[in-house]
Design a protein around this motif. Structure first.
Motif: not given
Length: 222
Positions: A32-36, A78-85, A87-96, A102-108
């Protein structure tokens, strides 16, 4: 002397080539210290860069101890943190549909955020330096893998590798577009759609070609 866009294209092409090795880089240290500290630095990096001195100014006089590898480690983290953010934002995506995920992940991962884009532009300056190139390639491989994870693709074997190579090329084109013109979310979405559509057309053409080669001469002539 090469232009900055030309150098960026070269660095990205080398990073895409690294995907062909099919080896995931080792995970980075995370806490958390590194991320902050990274969030604080990213907020000003577009103007001031990713230097250790800037990190101390915005995250405390001892923040450099969190990143013993200096500016290269900072940018890679920082790139790794952006990847994790992403992934977190995509967790609840229900698109079948996988392609839409893939499109939504790229734009995120590449949002229409001027602060984020300016910071990424400064990060490329670190990547241009000889000591930053290997870190850039590692970060690229992690990001492409994270995009497939976010899209919940479960391919294995050869398909696992070929899909990542294909996405690596798509992401390369989108990333370069984003750096220069990514402030318009609608235009970004349309650009991603065109790149994904082109890959689908190539896939369909290959499928027809393989099908034709596998058919009997009489069938192939129909």
């Amino acid at each position: 002397m090469s232009s900055v866009p030309g150098k960026a294209e070269q660095m990205v092409s080398y990073a895409v080539a690294a995907l062909a090795m099919g080896v995931m880089p080792a995970p980075l240290s995370r806490d958390s210290d590194r991320d902050a500290a990274l969030h604080n630095l990213a907020a000003v990096a577009g103007q001031r860069g990713w230097g250790v001195d800037v990190l101390r100014d915005v995250a405390g006089p001892h923040a450099d101890l969190l990143f013993p590898g200096g500016d290269v480690e900072i940018v890679e983290a920082w790139s790794d943190l952006c990847d994790r953010m992403m992934l977190d934002a995509m967790q609840d995506v229900q698109e079948p549909r996988l392609s839409r995920r893939v499109r939504q992940a790229i734009l995120c991962r590449l949002p229409a955020d001027d602060t984020r884009r300016a910071a990424a532009g400064k990060a490329m300056a670190v990547a241009f330096a000889p000591h930053g190139r290997a870190a850039f390639r590692r970060a690229w491989v992690r990001t492409v893998n994270a995009l497939w994870q976010a899209a919940r693709d479960d391919s294995t074997g050869v398909t696992y590798l070929t899909k990542r190579l294909s996405l690596g090329h798509i992401y390369a084109m989108v990333f370069l577009y984003w750096l220069n013109r990514g402030g318009d979310a609608a235009a970004m979405g349309a650009f991603v759609d065109r790149r994904l559509a082109a890959v689908r057309r190539i896939g369909q053409w290959k499928a027809r070609l393989v099908g034709g080669l596998g058919a009997s001469p009489a069938k192939a002539a129909e």
